[in-house]
Design an enzyme around this catalytic site. Sequence first.
Site, PDB file in Angstrom:
ATOM      1  N   HIS A  63       0.826  -1.209   0.000  1.00 41.18           N
ATOM      2  CA  HIS A  63       0.000   0.000   0.000  1.00 41.18           C
ATOM      3  C   HIS A  63       0.861   1.261   0.000  1.00 41.18           C
ATOM      4  O   HIS A  63       0.710   2.131  -0.863  1.00 41.18           O
ATOM      5  CB  HIS A  63      -0.908  -0.013   1.234  1.00 41.18           C
ATOM      6  CG  HIS A  63      -1.949   1.054   1.237  1.00 41.18           C
ATOM      7  ND1 HIS A  63      -3.288   0.790   1.095  1.00 41.18           N
ATOM      8  CD2 HIS A  63      -1.864   2.396   1.373  1.00 41.18           C
ATOM      9  CE1 HIS A  63      -3.980   1.912   1.133  1.00 41.18           C
ATOM     10  NE2 HIS A  63      -3.127   2.911   1.313  1.00 41.18           N
ATOM     11  N   GLU A  64       1.777   1.340   0.957  1.00 38.71           N
ATOM     12  CA  GLU A  64       2.520   2.582   1.173  1.00 38.71           C
ATOM     13  C   GLU A  64       3.734   2.748   0.271  1.00 38.71           C
ATOM     14  O   GLU A  64       3.978   3.838  -0.257  1.00 38.71           O
ATOM     15  CB  GLU A  64       2.955   2.685   2.646  1.00 38.71           C
ATOM     16  CG  GLU A  64       1.813   2.652   3.650  1.00 38.71           C
ATOM     17  CD  GLU A  64       0.905   3.866   3.562  1.00 38.71           C
ATOM     18  OE1 GLU A  64       1.242   4.823   2.844  1.00 38.71           O
ATOM     19  OE2 GLU A  64      -0.155   3.865   4.219  1.00 38.71           O
ATOM     20  N   HIS A  68       1.909   4.257  -3.120  1.00 38.44           N
ATOM     21  CA  HIS A  68       2.035   5.697  -2.899  1.00 38.44           C
ATOM     22  C   HIS A  68       3.438   6.226  -3.161  1.00 38.44           C
ATOM     23  O   HIS A  68       3.627   7.172  -3.938  1.00 38.44           O
ATOM     24  CB  HIS A  68       1.620   6.048  -1.464  1.00 38.44           C
ATOM     25  CG  HIS A  68       0.169   5.807  -1.173  1.00 38.44           C
ATOM     26  ND1 HIS A  68      -0.819   6.102  -2.081  1.00 38.44           N
ATOM     27  CD2 HIS A  68      -0.458   5.318  -0.077  1.00 38.44           C
ATOM     28  CE1 HIS A  68      -1.997   5.805  -1.556  1.00 38.44           C
ATOM     29  NE2 HIS A  68      -1.807   5.319  -0.346  1.00 38.44           N
ATOM     30  N   GLU A 104      -5.921   6.006  -3.970  1.00 39.14           N
ATOM     31  CA  GLU A 104      -6.272   5.093  -2.888  1.00 39.14           C
ATOM     32  C   GLU A 104      -6.941   3.826  -3.409  1.00 39.14           C
ATOM     33  O   GLU A 104      -6.861   2.770  -2.781  1.00 39.14           O
ATOM     34  CB  GLU A 104      -7.185   5.795  -1.874  1.00 39.14           C
ATOM     35  CG  GLU A 104      -6.548   6.985  -1.169  1.00 39.14           C
ATOM     36  CD  GLU A 104      -5.310   6.617  -0.359  1.00 39.14           C
ATOM     37  OE1 GLU A 104      -5.052   5.404  -0.156  1.00 39.14           O
ATOM     38  OE2 GLU A 104      -4.593   7.536   0.081  1.00 39.14           O
TER      39      GLU A 104
END
Length: 244
Positions: A63-64, A68, A104
Site C-alpha cells: 500500500h505505502e 504511494h 487510494e
Amino acid sequence: VICEHRLQDKVWVRFSASKVSCTGAIKRSVHNTQEVGSTNRHTFWVSTAKAMRKHELKMFVAHEIGTHLIRVINDEIQPWSGSAGKTKFGLHTRASREFKRTEEGLASVNTALHSGGGPRGRFLYREALLYYAASRAKELGFVPLYIKLARYIPDNWRRYLFVVRIKRGVVDQTGGGGNGKVQSYFEGAVEILKQWHTLDLRLLYAGRLTLAEMQRCKRLAQLQTIILPSFARNLEVYRGQLRQ
C-alpha cells in the site's frame, strides 16, 4: 524493501510510536536533511505503536511503498510534476475526489492482493465497510454509528477508531455527517478492477495521474526510467492477478 526498489537514495525511513500509521512520502526541506545540499529525499514515517503480523506487513508495504511512494517518485520525472506542472496540463490536485479515487483505489487493490489466502481470500471488505459506514454517517451520530457497526467490527477499540476516522471534523457528533472522502477507496478500487483488461499498467505507475487523465498524458509520459513495484514488474502476471 527500500533497497529492492532502489529507493535508498530517495527516502529516509523513520519510526515513531506516536504515529497511527505511515504518513506517506513527504518532500523535506534542506533544513530537514542529513546530507548537506541534499533536498531530494522523502521521509517515510512508520508507526511502531502496533505490532504487525507477517501478512499485515506485506499489505502495508504494498500500500505505502508499492503504490504511494513509487507513484510519488515516478511523478517527479514527468513533465506534469509539481503543482505548476499540474496546473499547466490541467490535472487534478491531490485534494480532489477524482485523484483520491485512483490513488487510494490502486493502493487498496494492491493491499488486497497481499492479504494472503490466495484469490479466494482477496476481498475489499474494509474498503466496502468504509463506504457503507460513511453512507450511514450522513444520518447517524457517533454513538448510533458505533452500535450499528458492532456486527461487522466486534472489537470495541478497533470499531471506535473506525468511527473516529469517519466522524472526524464533524462539530456536532450527536448528529449526522462524516468524512465522505473515505468512500474513494472502494470507488477507486472498483473502477480499476472494471478496467483490468485495458489499463496501461506501466502508465498507471508512471506518476500521480487519475484514470481519466492517463490517455491524455500518455504521449508526454517518460516511461523508460520509472520504477515498478516488485509485485508488478511482470505486468502480465500482475494483470492476471487483477483479473482473479
